[in-house]
Design a protein around this motif. Structure first.
Motif, mmCIF file in Angstrom:
data_model
loop_
_atom_site.group_PDB
_atom_site.id
_atom_site.type_symbol
_atom_site.label_atom_id
_atom_site.label_comp_id
_atom_site.label_asym_id
_atom_site.label_seq_id
_atom_site.Cartn_x
_atom_site.Cartn_y
_atom_site.Cartn_z
ATOM 1 N N LEU A 1 -10.882 -26.654 -50.066
ATOM 2 C CA LEU A 1 -10.605 -25.098 -48.481
ATOM 3 C C LEU A 1 -9.718 -26.083 -47.911
ATOM 4 O O LEU A 1 -8.562 -24.854 -48.325
ATOM 5 C CB LEU A 1 -11.592 -25.742 -47.916
ATOM 6 N N LEU A 2 -8.982 -27.047 -48.029
ATOM 7 C CA LEU A 2 -7.710 -27.743 -47.268
ATOM 8 C C LEU A 2 -6.632 -27.409 -48.285
ATOM 9 O O LEU A 2 -5.660 -26.521 -47.849
ATOM 10 C CB LEU A 2 -7.510 -29.542 -47.850
ATOM 11 N N LYS A 3 -6.179 -27.451 -49.146
ATOM 12 C CA LYS A 3 -5.450 -27.101 -50.571
ATOM 13 C C LYS A 3 -5.406 -25.291 -50.272
ATOM 14 O O LYS A 3 -3.733 -24.993 -50.332
ATOM 15 C CB LYS A 3 -6.060 -27.134 -51.770
ATOM 16 N N GLY A 4 -6.218 -24.712 -50.890
ATOM 17 C CA GLY A 4 -6.415 -23.381 -50.289
ATOM 18 C C GLY A 4 -5.776 -22.836 -48.949
ATOM 19 O O GLY A 4 -4.945 -21.638 -49.142
ATOM 20 N N VAL A 5 -5.820 -23.126 -47.652
ATOM 21 C CA VAL A 5 -5.607 -22.511 -47.150
ATOM 22 C C VAL A 5 -4.064 -22.991 -46.552
ATOM 23 O O VAL A 5 -2.890 -22.675 -46.866
ATOM 24 C CB VAL A 5 -5.550 -23.515 -45.854
ATOM 25 N N LEU A 6 -3.039 -24.441 -47.565
ATOM 26 C CA LEU A 6 -2.088 -24.797 -47.512
ATOM 27 C C LEU A 6 -1.166 -23.649 -48.283
ATOM 28 O O LEU A 6 -0.015 -23.178 -48.523
ATOM 29 C CB LEU A 6 -2.348 -26.019 -48.383
ATOM 30 N N PHE A 7 -2.188 -23.238 -49.807
ATOM 31 C CA PHE A 7 -1.091 -22.661 -50.611
ATOM 32 C C PHE A 7 -1.228 -21.402 -49.873
ATOM 33 O O PHE A 7 -0.396 -20.349 -50.003
ATOM 34 C CB PHE A 7 -2.322 -22.031 -51.593
ATOM 35 N N GLY A 8 -2.378 -20.682 -48.976
ATOM 36 C CA GLY A 8 -2.112 -19.283 -48.067
ATOM 37 C C GLY A 8 -1.280 -19.672 -47.318
ATOM 38 O O GLY A 8 -0.195 -18.380 -46.854
ATOM 39 N N LEU A 9 -1.006 -20.509 -46.922
ATOM 40 C CA LEU A 9 0.145 -20.803 -45.934
ATOM 41 C C LEU A 9 1.520 -20.423 -46.351
ATOM 42 O O LEU A 9 2.417 -19.831 -45.873
ATOM 43 C CB LEU A 9 0.248 -21.982 -44.894
ATOM 44 N N LEU A 10 2.166 -21.004 -47.350
ATOM 45 C CA LEU A 10 3.134 -21.021 -48.221
ATOM 46 C C LEU A 10 2.991 -19.636 -48.541
ATOM 47 O O LEU A 10 4.588 -19.075 -48.520
ATOM 48 C CB LEU A 10 2.690 -22.345 -49.466
ATOM 49 N N LEU A 11 2.633 -18.685 -49.035
ATOM 50 C CA LEU A 11 2.388 -17.541 -49.072
ATOM 51 C C LEU A 11 2.418 -16.572 -47.734
ATOM 52 O O LEU A 11 3.917 -15.675 -48.217
ATOM 53 C CB LEU A 11 1.143 -16.503 -49.811
ATOM 54 N N ALA A 12 1.949 -16.783 -47.141
ATOM 55 C CA ALA A 12 2.302 -16.316 -46.469
ATOM 56 C C ALA A 12 4.085 -16.732 -45.449
ATOM 57 O O ALA A 12 5.054 -15.625 -44.262
ATOM 58 C CB ALA A 12 1.674 -16.771 -44.531
ATOM 59 N N THR A 13 4.626 -17.533 -45.793
ATOM 60 C CA THR A 13 5.502 -18.032 -45.367
ATOM 61 C C THR A 13 6.787 -17.231 -45.806
ATOM 62 O O THR A 13 8.131 -16.505 -45.103
ATOM 63 C CB THR A 13 5.721 -19.315 -45.744
#
Length: 207
Positions: A134-146
């Motif tokens: 879950l944490l890795k998925g959220v980190l990937f989402g934050l990367l895409l958001a940036t």
């Protein structure tokens, strides 16, 4: 307080609390078994499971974008935003449909790239437990958001509006909405794409 035995038997029935605890334990065991089976399937079918995870994640995030005015944030319509790029002279309906197809394809493609590239890299630092995934998925989402706020919105979607560095001229609500949208995407991606940890698999194989 004593519990009377059933007629014709010498064994007293279990108290309701014991029955409830046994039922809860049995339900938990069933859920745990299904989760283990799912994680094993994901581990053995990384591409197929990432396609499924990407499709579900992008759909839920897209719906969330339309519902954001309900919590005081601007609506994020990535379908139309993509349609304006791919079909700039078409009608609004065609733009929405064509843009939606490309938008969903992007969501699935990013999920596959995540599963085959970024997830193994992050697994060096974060174990592939259910919480870790879950944490890795959220980190990937934050990367895409940036990437979305810093490049896609000002340079690709709205270059003529001059929305400024990191889309700041759209207001903090829009920037926050972009990040929230991608966190929702990443959260569901990590929830569904939930492979087992290599160390856990090795331990089970040895046992």
């Amino acid at each position: 307080m004593t519990t009377a035995a059933l007629p014709g038997t010498s064994v007293a029935p279990s108290p309701p609390s014991t029955l409830a605890e046994s039922s809860a334990e049995a339900s938990g065991a069933v859920v745990g078994d299904h989760l283990l089976r799912w994680r094993s399937w994901v581990t053995e079918h990384r591409v197929g499971s990432s396609v499924l995870a990407g499709l579900v994640a992008v759909h839920i995030a897209t719906i969330t974008g339309f519902f954001m005015p309900g919590i005081g944030l601007p609506k994020l319509d990535w379908n139309t935003a993509n349609g304006l790029i791919y079909r700039p002279t078409s009608s609004a309906n065609v733009q929405f449909l064509a843009g939606g197809v490309m938008h969903y394809m992007d969501g699935v493609a990013f999920a596959v790239l995540y599963a085959l590239g970024l997830h193994p890299l992050l697994s060096r630092f974060i174990r592939s437990t259910s919480v870790g995934n879950l944490l890795k998925g959220v980190l990937f989402g934050l990367l895409l958001a940036t990437i979305s706020a810093a490049f896609m919105a000002p340079r690709v979607y709205y270059p003529d509006l001059h929305i400024g560095f990191f889309s700041h001229r759209l207001g903090w609500q829009t920037v926050f909405a972009i990040y929230l949208w991608h966190v929702v995407y990443g959260l569901h991606l990590g929830l569904i794409y939930n492979p087992r940890d290599d160390r856990e698999r090795l331990h089970l194989h040895k046992s």
